[in-house]
Design a protein around this motif. Structure first.
Motif, mmCIF file in Angstrom:
data_model
loop_
_atom_site.group_PDB
_atom_site.id
_atom_site.type_symbol
_atom_site.label_atom_id
_atom_site.label_comp_id
_atom_site.label_asym_id
_atom_site.label_seq_id
_atom_site.Cartn_x
_atom_site.Cartn_y
_atom_site.Cartn_z
ATOM 1 N N MET A 1 -2.681 -4.927 -6.955
ATOM 2 C CA MET A 1 -1.588 -5.625 -7.818
ATOM 3 C C MET A 1 -2.227 -6.919 -8.188
ATOM 4 S SD MET A 1 2.022 -6.607 -6.192
ATOM 5 C CE MET A 1 1.393 -7.744 -5.289
ATOM 6 N N ARG B 1 0.056 -12.149 -14.518
ATOM 7 C CA ARG B 1 0.568 -10.841 -14.971
ATOM 8 C C ARG B 1 1.482 -10.067 -14.070
ATOM 9 N NH1 ARG B 1 -5.197 -8.039 -14.445
ATOM 10 N NH2 ARG B 1 -5.188 -9.772 -13.004
ATOM 11 N N ASN B 2 1.605 -10.831 -12.602
ATOM 12 C CA ASN B 2 2.407 -10.427 -11.760
ATOM 13 C C ASN B 2 4.003 -10.830 -12.009
ATOM 14 O OD1 ASN B 2 4.004 -10.023 -9.204
ATOM 15 N ND2 ASN B 2 2.171 -9.188 -8.664
ATOM 16 N N LEU B 3 4.918 -9.904 -12.162
ATOM 17 C CA LEU B 3 6.248 -10.216 -12.419
ATOM 18 C C LEU B 3 7.044 -11.204 -11.558
ATOM 19 C CD1 LEU B 3 7.449 -8.895 -14.830
ATOM 20 C CD2 LEU B 3 8.595 -7.297 -13.381
ATOM 21 N N LYS C 1 3.542 -5.842 0.194
ATOM 22 C CA LYS C 1 4.052 -4.726 -0.647
ATOM 23 C C LYS C 1 4.316 -3.395 0.178
ATOM 24 C CE LYS C 1 4.401 -3.927 -4.551
ATOM 25 N NZ LYS C 1 5.607 -4.149 -5.348
ATOM 26 N N ALA D 1 4.245 1.515 -9.763
ATOM 27 C CA ALA D 1 4.161 2.008 -11.235
ATOM 28 C C ALA D 1 4.879 3.497 -10.598
ATOM 29 C CB ALA D 1 2.735 2.222 -11.754
ATOM 30 N N ALA D 2 5.712 3.535 -9.993
ATOM 31 C CA ALA D 2 6.291 4.931 -9.425
ATOM 32 C C ALA D 2 7.758 5.139 -9.981
ATOM 33 C CB ALA D 2 6.313 4.705 -7.648
ATOM 34 N N GLY D 3 8.378 4.396 -10.567
ATOM 35 C CA GLY D 3 9.688 4.555 -11.044
ATOM 36 C C GLY D 3 10.554 3.885 -10.096
ATOM 37 N N LEU D 4 10.172 2.857 -9.237
ATOM 38 C CA LEU D 4 11.167 2.528 -8.012
ATOM 39 C C LEU D 4 11.522 0.945 -8.197
ATOM 40 C CD1 LEU D 4 9.249 4.312 -5.075
ATOM 41 C CD2 LEU D 4 11.379 5.015 -5.984
ATOM 42 N N ALA D 5 10.997 0.389 -9.402
ATOM 43 C CA ALA D 5 11.381 -0.899 -9.805
ATOM 44 C C ALA D 5 10.896 -1.950 -8.674
ATOM 45 C CB ALA D 5 12.753 -1.122 -9.927
ATOM 46 N N GLY E 1 7.959 -4.057 -8.858
ATOM 47 C CA GLY E 1 7.687 -5.283 -9.573
ATOM 48 C C GLY E 1 9.089 -6.085 -9.938
ATOM 49 N N ASP F 1 10.709 -7.483 -6.890
ATOM 50 C CA ASP F 1 9.928 -8.771 -6.351
ATOM 51 C C ASP F 1 10.167 -9.837 -7.390
ATOM 52 O OD1 ASP F 1 8.674 -6.945 -4.604
ATOM 53 O OD2 ASP F 1 6.613 -6.721 -5.701
ATOM 54 N N ASP G 1 15.049 -3.749 -15.404
ATOM 55 C CA ASP G 1 15.658 -3.657 -13.983
ATOM 56 C C ASP G 1 16.013 -4.829 -13.536
ATOM 57 O OD1 ASP G 1 15.813 -0.740 -14.667
ATOM 58 O OD2 ASP G 1 13.718 -0.489 -13.613
HETATM 59 P P1 ATP Z 1 10.262 0.460 -13.278
HETATM 60 O O1 ATP Z 1 10.999 1.499 -12.499
HETATM 61 O O2 ATP Z 1 11.003 -0.991 -13.233
HETATM 62 O O3 ATP Z 1 9.499 0.956 -14.534
HETATM 63 P P2 ATP Z 1 7.816 0.820 -11.652
HETATM 64 O O4 ATP Z 1 8.170 0.953 -10.240
HETATM 65 O O5 ATP Z 1 7.411 2.063 -12.458
HETATM 66 O O6 ATP Z 1 8.756 -0.106 -12.263
HETATM 67 P P3 ATP Z 1 5.961 -1.461 -10.821
HETATM 68 O O7 ATP Z 1 5.780 -1.033 -9.571
HETATM 69 O O8 ATP Z 1 6.899 -2.440 -11.150
HETATM 70 O O9 ATP Z 1 6.414 0.041 -11.733
HETATM 71 O O10 ATP Z 1 4.623 -1.834 -11.420
HETATM 72 C C1 ATP Z 1 4.173 -1.641 -12.794
HETATM 73 C C2 ATP Z 1 2.947 -2.287 -13.281
HETATM 74 O O11 ATP Z 1 3.523 -3.619 -13.124
HETATM 75 C C3 ATP Z 1 2.088 -2.171 -12.295
HETATM 76 O O12 ATP Z 1 1.157 -1.186 -12.641
HETATM 77 C C4 ATP Z 1 1.438 -3.489 -11.811
HETATM 78 O O13 ATP Z 1 0.193 -3.669 -12.673
HETATM 79 C C5 ATP Z 1 2.445 -4.413 -12.522
HETATM 80 N N1 ATP Z 1 3.101 -5.745 -11.591
HETATM 81 C C6 ATP Z 1 3.392 -6.656 -12.133
HETATM 82 N N2 ATP Z 1 3.989 -7.525 -10.985
HETATM 83 C C7 ATP Z 1 4.041 -6.321 -9.926
HETATM 84 C C8 ATP Z 1 4.654 -6.496 -8.543
HETATM 85 N N3 ATP Z 1 5.125 -7.514 -8.095
HETATM 86 N N4 ATP Z 1 4.592 -5.535 -7.854
HETATM 87 C C9 ATP Z 1 4.276 -4.271 -8.210
HETATM 88 N N5 ATP Z 1 3.524 -4.055 -9.630
HETATM 89 C C10 ATP Z 1 3.440 -5.201 -10.422
#
Ligand code: ATP
Length: 296
Positions: free
Chosen positions: A62, A67-69, A93, A98-102, A104, A107, A138
């Protein structure tokens, strides 16, 4: 210093109902926070110059910079409230990325809640949500948590009865597809969503079921439009759903644009054996339960 839970979200219902001129999509979604969570520690000390320092444990891939949210949430909060100072964020963490679990978004929302509390609540919850919407669709939901009916591009939230208690298994294996790609596929399939979608009664059916505590009845109304395009290219989705189903899940579905899936279970033993079976097939899997709103 404050430690906040940043709970993962799942979509029990997710439909795309329109596409705006700027390319953003209007959705209707019943969202739910679950007990699988990251832990977010935030400290703030007023100072003449602003600095933001982010450290993480649990996921080395990560980004820990702007770039981190979560980092961007701190920056936005300080700009919006005219504060300057040193912000320290530690992200522990647990939510798959990047799994569709929101993960970022959760956080980022936790940082906004923590900084607002550490600064004696200069922003109302609505203002915090407006700030959150500028970070990601989200984030407003992740600020409040619990169960909600979400509309617009994620900024409109209606109160919803709490999801009746149950056991949930969240699992994930393999690479995710890009969310813009998944929307692009739906755009092709539904001609860019130019025709306004007919009103859909499913979320209201879920509401009615939950008001009387009827979880199992509500499961027949769960839906995710992305299941029409993502499992065709991400074969792990159907494979993991099949494991959940053979372990007696009342319902097994993909969350968001995947690749994570979840199963709803009426009893803990079935959920735990599903979790073991999933881990045995190289998936990350967690037994969890629905969570209520954050105390704000
Ligand atoms: P969503 O369901 O909102 O689309 P997601 O679960 O699919 O989100 P995240 O886990 O938020 O996806 O991560 C997507 C990308 O965002 C990652 O590939 C990572 O590089 C970037 N990222 C930025 N900040 C974070 C964070 N705090 N935690 C995880 N990933 C982060």
């Amino acid at each position: 210093m404050r430690v906040e839970r940043a709970n993962a979200k799942i979509n029990l219902y997710l439909n795309v109902v329109g596409r705006r001129e700027n390319g953003y999509h209007d959705i209707v979604s019943v969202m739910q926070t679950v007990s699988l969570c990251d832990l977010v520690t935030v400290d703030f000390a007023p100072a003449e110059h602003t600095s933001i320092c982010l450290q993480s444990s649990g996921n080395v891939e990560m980004p820990t910079d702007c770039r981190n949210l979560a980092w961007r949430a701190a920056e936005k909060f300080l700009q919006a409230t005219g504060r300057r100072g040193e912000v320290r964020i530690i992200l522990e963490k647990h939510i798959p990325m990047a799994a569709g679990l929101a993960g970022g978004s959760a956080d980022a929302a936790a940082v906004l809640r923590a900084l607002n509390a550490l600064c004696c609540n200069p922003l109302t919850v609505d203002e915090l949500c407006t700030l959150g919407a500028s970070l990601g669709a989200d984030v407003p939901f992740c600020i409040r948590g619990g169960s909600a009916l979400v509309g617009g591009i994620g900024e409109r939230m209606e109160d919803f009865p709490a999801m009746p208690q149950c056991f949930l298994v969240v699992a994930c294996r393999g690479e995710g597809v890009s969310t813009p790609w998944a929307y692009g596929e739906l755009d092709q399939k539904y001609s860019g969503f130019v025709e306004p979608a007919a009103a859909d009664s499913e979320p209201e059916q879920i509401r009615t079921c939950w008001e009387r505590g009827a979880l199992l009845d509500s499961c027949t109304h769960f839906f995710n439009l992305f299941e029409e395009v993502v499992p065709a290219v991400q074969k792990d989705v159907d494979a993991l759903k099949a494991i959940l189903q053979s372990a007696s899940a009342v319902r097994a579905m993909m969350s968001g644009s995947g690749p994570s899936v979840f199963g709803v279970f009426a009893c803990r033993e079935d959920a735990e054996s599903a979790c073991l079976a999933l881990r045995g097939s190289d998936a990350a899997a967690f037994v969890c339960h629905p969570c209520g709103k954050y105390p704000l």
